[in-house]
Scaffold this motif. Structure first.
Motif, PDB file in Angstrom:
ATOM      1  N   LYS A 156     -42.405 -16.123 -22.893  1.00  0.00           N
ATOM      2  CA  LYS A 156     -43.206 -14.975 -22.480  1.00  0.00           C
ATOM      3  C   LYS A 156     -43.185 -13.932 -23.593  1.00  0.00           C
ATOM      4  N   ASP A 157     -44.344 -13.608 -24.119  1.00  0.00           N
ATOM      5  CA  ASP A 157     -44.479 -12.625 -25.195  1.00  0.00           C
ATOM      6  C   ASP A 157     -44.336 -11.218 -24.614  1.00  0.00           C
ATOM      7  N   PHE A 158     -43.409 -10.429 -25.129  1.00  0.00           N
ATOM      8  CA  PHE A 158     -43.194  -9.082 -24.592  1.00  0.00           C
ATOM      9  C   PHE A 158     -44.451  -8.228 -24.682  1.00  0.00           C
ATOM     10  N   LYS A 159     -45.311  -8.506 -25.648  1.00  0.00           N
ATOM     11  CA  LYS A 159     -46.526  -7.702 -25.842  1.00  0.00           C
ATOM     12  C   LYS A 159     -47.502  -7.893 -24.696  1.00  0.00           C
ATOM     13  N   GLU A 160     -47.382  -9.000 -23.975  1.00  0.00           N
ATOM     14  CA  GLU A 160     -48.282  -9.287 -22.861  1.00  0.00           C
ATOM     15  C   GLU A 160     -47.764  -8.744 -21.532  1.00  0.00           C
ATOM     16  N   PHE A 190     -35.383  -2.698 -26.461  1.00  0.00           N
ATOM     17  CA  PHE A 190     -35.925  -2.831 -27.813  1.00  0.00           C
ATOM     18  C   PHE A 190     -36.582  -4.195 -27.958  1.00  0.00           C
ATOM     19  N   MET A 191     -37.823  -4.228 -28.427  1.00  0.00           N
ATOM     20  CA  MET A 191     -38.554  -5.484 -28.614  1.00  0.00           C
ATOM     21  C   MET A 191     -39.246  -5.464 -29.965  1.00  0.00           C
ATOM     22  N   ILE A 213     -35.315  -9.372 -28.849  1.00  0.00           N
ATOM     23  CA  ILE A 213     -35.281  -8.456 -27.708  1.00  0.00           C
ATOM     24  C   ILE A 213     -33.852  -8.001 -27.456  1.00  0.00           C
ATOM     25  N   TRP A 214     -33.700  -6.734 -27.045  1.00  0.00           N
ATOM     26  CA  TRP A 214     -32.375  -6.197 -26.728  1.00  0.00           C
ATOM     27  C   TRP A 214     -32.458  -5.184 -25.593  1.00  0.00           C
ATOM     28  N   GLY A 242     -38.099 -14.372 -26.079  1.00  0.00           N
ATOM     29  CA  GLY A 242     -39.172 -13.577 -25.532  1.00  0.00           C
ATOM     30  C   GLY A 242     -38.706 -12.831 -24.303  1.00  0.00           C
ATOM     31  N   TYR A 243     -39.672 -12.266 -23.551  1.00  0.00           N
ATOM     32  CA  TYR A 243     -39.340 -11.452 -22.387  1.00  0.00           C
ATOM     33  C   TYR A 243     -38.727 -12.275 -21.252  1.00  0.00           C
TER      34      TYR A 243
END
Length: 546
Positions: A156-160, A190-191, A213-214, A242-243
């Motif tokens: 899963k892309d954090f940007k989405e 943080f991403m 990611i953090w 990813g997310y």
């Protein structure tokens, strides 16, 4: 910025304002993070402008890195959103060798004209530097990879993921902590997405898409009548994922001592916030440690920081050679110790490996920023120092002809140099659990989570704290402790390593903003281990005045 200072600031909404501007870039809308960026065919054409210009001006080697760096940071406190930061940085960095000397220049004008001018500047810098160069640069050979690509294997892309969903999750964790006795709580997410294109005159064109990611927080409980407070930090580990790390798609949890939940390849921030509030309250009445010698049982989220400081940094070859002395010291692990072939770094069960390919790690990439295919290699084998971390223009110093693939730059605007890969302690080979390890300890302390630390300029004498401490008496957890820190030196500490849990307990710690160099750059790196025992270590009481 120093690593320890950033941890303190990470929960503040203003914290993002203190990060290097070259790393953050320009503020953009969250939806702009989803824009595709420059097409890979255009990147190749632009990179070729740099390579051809460099060769036409007499450069014997050139590489070009086109980078698009995307960041999203979310900060909250109690029931409020403090800040949401979305940034983009885009440009190209060109590195050349002319007259046997390095030159570097960069530009955010990623056009044929802008790139040509930057390349001309890089070559001019190299030729000017050559006048004082005493020995020409020697590059280890590297395979020409042609046109290849690599991407962090995310689900899963954090940007989405909508910003509102991320905010809701952080506020839910905050509320859970407050409902369970916390007086204050701040949290942050943080991403990072690095879209990097590398090309060189060696014949490589490498396109990479890197994700990190953090999630983190700090929970504070206050005893107003006693005028005391205690804080418990998150037990999360930053990851190269990813997310899905946040939503349970890769869920894997382990049961730790004293009701603790240990996380691997997933993280439940709400569950951790609840436990953090309860532990912070328990710390208010926990007894202060009695100084003395103890067997230490160190869980991976804690041990990772000790590995980072006492193994990762001292085995960077540029630090060994003295290139870091002005900024962050040198190393006790000098070349003569390695050349002897029998320098005793740790006990016979200590095997420390460097690895840029470890799945889920912060340092995982397919190729480094010199176009070298990444790999794993030994640093310490059966307790003996066997190697360092080195890049293309360093390995000849240690009589090797192949780069270790650990070159990195924090952005297109910075020159790449040797950076720490993932450095990890191999798990024990025999089946052995945390419960069994604690059962085998008569007088000890179990330490979880990272804390304050101090280490000298040669990465030798040190002191480490932690997040949570539990006394071990006659093989059982006897309750929480306060004011714990242990002191040792690197060689003594690693030689006291007596037992390591097996791979079923293996987890990773991470440093999301690790600083090095002048001008300073940051990088992200993981350190894996299983829970490990160290015998007869000196423990001090940090709450008592001397």
């Amino acid at each position: 910025m120093k690593r320890r200072n950033f941890v303190q600031l990470s929960g503040l909404g203003a914290g993002a304002l203190l990060l290097p501007t070259t790393m953050l870039g320009n503020n953009i809308a969250a939806e702009a993070l989803l824009e595709p960026g420059m097409d890979v065919l255009v990147k190749k054409r632009m990179a070729d402008v740099a390579l051809n210009t460099a060769k036409s001006m007499g450069a014997t080697y050139a590489d070009a890195r086109i980078g698009r760096y995307l960041n999203q940071y979310v900060f909250t406190r109690e029931d409020k959103v403090q800040n949401v930061v979305n940034t983009e940085s885009f440009g190209i960095g060109i590195r050349v060798i002319a007259n046997g000397t390095w030159g570097f220049a960069s530009t955010n004008s990623v056009t044929e004209d802008g790139i040509k001018k930057a390349t001309e500047r890089a070559v001019a810098i190299a030729k000017a530097n050559a006048k004082i160069q005493t020995e020409p640069v020697k590059l280890a050979p590297v395979e020409a990879h042609g046109e290849v690509s690599w991407k962090t294997p995310i689900q899963k892309d954090f940007k989405e993921v909508p910003v509102s969903e991320k905010v809701d999750l952080l506020l839910k964790a905050n509320a859970a902590a407050m409902d369970n006795g916390a007086n204050f709580v701040n949290s942050a997410l943080f991403m990072v997405n690095e879209q990097k294109y590398f090309a060189s005159t060696d014949g490589s064109y490498i396109d990479q898409d890197v994700h990190r990611i953090w999630p983190t927080f700090g929970v504070t409980a206050v005893d107003q009548s006693a005028g005391k407070f205690k804080t418990r930090q998150a037990m999360s580990a930053p990851m190269g994922m990813g997310y899905e790390y946040m939503d349970g798609l890769a869920s894997e949890k382990l049961e730790g001592p004293a009701g603790m939940t240990l996380y691997r390849n997933s993280y439940d921030i709400v569950e951790d916030a609840i436990l953090a509030a309860k532990q912070a309250k328990e710390m208010l009445t926990a007894k202060s440690v009695d100084p003395g010698k103890y067997d230490l049982v160190l869980e991976p989220n804690h041990l990772g920081l000790t590995i980072h400081e006492s193994v990762g940094h001292p085995l960077e070859l540029d630090r060994v050679l003295g290139y870091e002395a002005n900024y962050a010291g040198t190393s006790f692990a000098t070349l003569d110790k390695w050349k002897s072939g029998d320098f005793n770094y740790g006990s016979s069960i200590v095997n420390l490996v460097a690895d840029k390919t470890q799945p889920g790690s912060l340092g995982a990439v397919g190729y480094d920023d010199e176009g070298v295919k990444c790999k794993q290699w030994d640093l310490v084998r059966n307790g003996t120092l066997v190697n360092y971390q080195a890049i293309r223009d360093q390995v000849n110093i240690i009589d090797q002809n192949e780069s270790h693939g650990c070159c990195y730059a924090q952005s297109w605007n910075d020159v790449q140099f040797q950076r720490m890969p993932n450095v990890s302690l191999e798990p024990g080979k025999e089946k052995y659990s945390i419960k069994e390890m604690i059962k085998d300890v008569e007088k000890g302390i179990y330490i979880a989570g990272r804390g304050s630390y101090s280490i000298d300029q040669q990465r030798y004498n040190f002191q480490f704290g932690g997040t949570s401490f539990y006394e071990i008496k006659n093989g059982e957890i006897a309750g929480m402790l306060n004011d714990v820190a242990y002191q040792s030196n690197t060689q003594e500490f690693w030689n006291s390593c007596s037992k390591i849990c097996d791979e079923s307990d293996y987890r990773m710690f991470g440093s999301f903003f690790d600083g090095k160099g002048q001008p300073s750059q940051i990088s992200a790196v993981s350190h894996g281990s299983s829970t490990t025992r160290f015998n007869d270590i000196n423990v001090i009481n940090t709450g008592r005045s001397i």
